[in-house]
Motif scaffolding. Structure first.
Motif, mmCIF file in Angstrom:
data_model
loop_
_atom_site.group_PDB
_atom_site.id
_atom_site.type_symbol
_atom_site.label_atom_id
_atom_site.label_comp_id
_atom_site.label_asym_id
_atom_site.label_seq_id
_atom_site.Cartn_x
_atom_site.Cartn_y
_atom_site.Cartn_z
ATOM 1 N N ARG A 18 10.062 -29.304 -2.242
ATOM 2 C CA ARG A 18 8.725 -28.720 -2.040
ATOM 3 C C ARG A 18 8.034 -29.338 -0.840
ATOM 4 O O ARG A 18 7.456 -28.626 0.001
ATOM 5 N N TYR A 19 8.083 -30.668 -0.733
ATOM 6 C CA TYR A 19 7.418 -31.341 0.382
ATOM 7 C C TYR A 19 8.070 -30.989 1.715
ATOM 8 O O TYR A 19 7.392 -30.756 2.716
ATOM 9 N N ALA A 20 9.421 -30.963 1.736
ATOM 10 C CA ALA A 20 10.112 -30.637 2.981
ATOM 11 C C ALA A 20 9.783 -29.214 3.424
ATOM 12 O O ALA A 20 9.596 -28.955 4.617
ATOM 13 N N SER A 21 9.684 -28.296 2.477
ATOM 14 C CA SER A 21 9.345 -26.913 2.821
ATOM 15 C C SER A 21 7.938 -26.825 3.394
ATOM 16 O O SER A 21 7.702 -26.143 4.400
ATOM 17 N N LEU A 22 6.976 -27.527 2.777
ATOM 18 C CA LEU A 22 5.601 -27.505 3.268
ATOM 19 C C LEU A 22 5.491 -28.152 4.651
ATOM 20 O O LEU A 22 4.792 -27.638 5.529
ATOM 21 N N ILE A 23 6.186 -29.275 4.821
ATOM 22 C CA ILE A 23 6.161 -29.946 6.125
ATOM 23 C C ILE A 23 6.768 -29.048 7.193
ATOM 24 O O ILE A 23 6.239 -28.931 8.311
ATOM 25 N N LEU A 25 6.886 -25.769 7.288
ATOM 26 C CA LEU A 25 5.959 -24.685 7.613
ATOM 27 C C LEU A 25 4.801 -25.189 8.471
ATOM 28 O O LEU A 25 4.358 -24.511 9.407
ATOM 29 N N ALA A 26 4.305 -26.403 8.127
ATOM 30 C CA ALA A 26 3.193 -26.969 8.889
ATOM 31 C C ALA A 26 3.600 -27.244 10.338
ATOM 32 O O ALA A 26 2.846 -26.943 11.280
ATOM 33 N N VAL A 27 4.779 -27.807 10.538
ATOM 34 C CA VAL A 27 5.248 -28.110 11.892
ATOM 35 C C VAL A 27 5.486 -26.825 12.680
ATOM 36 O O VAL A 27 5.180 -26.741 13.878
ATOM 37 N N MET A 32 3.551 -23.118 16.931
ATOM 38 C CA MET A 32 3.052 -21.813 17.348
ATOM 39 C C MET A 32 1.699 -21.945 18.041
ATOM 40 O O MET A 32 1.438 -21.299 19.057
ATOM 41 N N ILE A 33 0.841 -22.822 17.510
ATOM 42 C CA ILE A 33 -0.474 -23.029 18.120
ATOM 43 C C ILE A 33 -0.333 -23.640 19.512
ATOM 44 O O ILE A 33 -1.029 -23.250 20.457
ATOM 45 N N ILE A 34 0.624 -24.567 19.657
ATOM 46 C CA ILE A 34 0.823 -25.239 20.948
ATOM 47 C C ILE A 34 1.262 -24.256 22.026
ATOM 48 O O ILE A 34 0.925 -24.424 23.218
ATOM 49 N N MET A 50 12.266 -26.627 16.294
ATOM 50 C CA MET A 50 13.517 -27.161 15.758
ATOM 51 C C MET A 50 13.277 -28.045 14.537
ATOM 52 O O MET A 50 13.957 -27.920 13.510
ATOM 53 N N ILE A 51 12.281 -28.941 14.634
ATOM 54 C CA ILE A 51 11.981 -29.836 13.511
ATOM 55 C C ILE A 51 11.508 -29.037 12.307
ATOM 56 O O ILE A 51 11.931 -29.273 11.162
ATOM 57 N N GLY A 52 10.634 -28.077 12.547
ATOM 58 C CA GLY A 52 10.119 -27.266 11.454
ATOM 59 C C GLY A 52 11.200 -26.443 10.785
ATOM 60 O O GLY A 52 11.228 -26.308 9.557
#
Length: 233
Positions: A18-23, A25-27, A32-34, A50-52
């Motif tokens: 769960r945490y890896a999936s949320l991280i 998506l956040a990355v 995308m914002i960058i 790539m990290i995301g």
């Protein structure tokens, strides 16, 4: 059948998923914002992509195996439903991932969740390439060498028993590695693998047939049950 699971480990791995999936998506969102900040940030955006992607796929892998129902162990135990109380199923408690104790000895299951066509020819396993498999390259385990994995896990159980039982007792326990495909797979076995290989729907029939053969003595079976259940405490 009695079921023994390492509930703490399952919960921990599901949380990682769960945490890896949320991280992930956040990355991906940050990346995308960058991209809107200007072309000079393209490499930062690419790194975030790539990290995301990797984090999301690793999370998906953990969730698939430990966080979503039915988990592989649940598919196994459902397929074996109806076996009597002489059978004990152990998930993530022993040197092998999935182990079934029955009247005929121990069965060590190697689970594969590949879909589509899987071939075994000239001692080699392969799955014909499909572009759609690229989408799950991190989420799904590769086919690998199921036969080798089953033999390796059975060997780990042999070493475990050798440490806790007498040489005579350990030698009297048959340990059979079995490769089980739990998804919709079309097996094409042109040669005979060194271990039984089957879809999950045929597993209970196979176990019952083996249960009619040579059996463990009652005393040794009870000693084995006590030994394996010590791992649960």
């Amino acid at each position: 059948m009695r079921i023994h699971l390492n509930e703490k480990m399952i919960a921990r791995r599901a949380k990682i998923g769960r945490y890896a999936s949320l991280i992930g998506l956040a990355v991906l969102l940050i990346g995308m914002i960058i991209t809107f900040r200007g072309p000079q940030y393209v490499w930062v955006s690419f790194a975030c992509l790539m990290i995301g992607l990797i984090a999301s796929q690793v999370g998906s892998y953990h969730l698939r195996r430990w966080g979503r129902s039915p988990r592989p162990d649940e598919v196994l135990t459902r397929s074996l439903k109806g076996l009597d109380k002489r059978y004990h199923f152990y998930g993530w408690l022993l040197p092998a991932d999935y182990v079934l104790l029955g009247p005929a000895g121990l069965f060590v299951f190697v689970i594969k969740d590949q879909t589509g066509q899987v071939e075994y020819r000239n001692g080699r396993w392969r799955q014909p390439f499909k572009w759609s498999r690229l989408l799950t390259i991190f989420a799904q385990e590769g086919l690998g060498d199921p036969e080798g994995e089953a033999k390796a896990q059975a060997a780990r159980m042999e070493r475990f028993l050798a440490k806790h039982l007498s040489e005579e007792e350990a030698a009297a326990i048959n340990i059979q590695g079995v490769v089980v495909f739990i998804s919709d797979v079309q097996l094409q076995l042109e040669d005979e693998p060194g271990v039984p290989v089957m879809p999950v729907k045929k597993l209970k029939e196979y176990i019952r047939r083996r249960g009619k053969g040579e059996k463990l003595s009652g005393e040794l079976r009870e000693k084995l049950v006590r030994l394996l259940e010590e791992r649960e405490s």
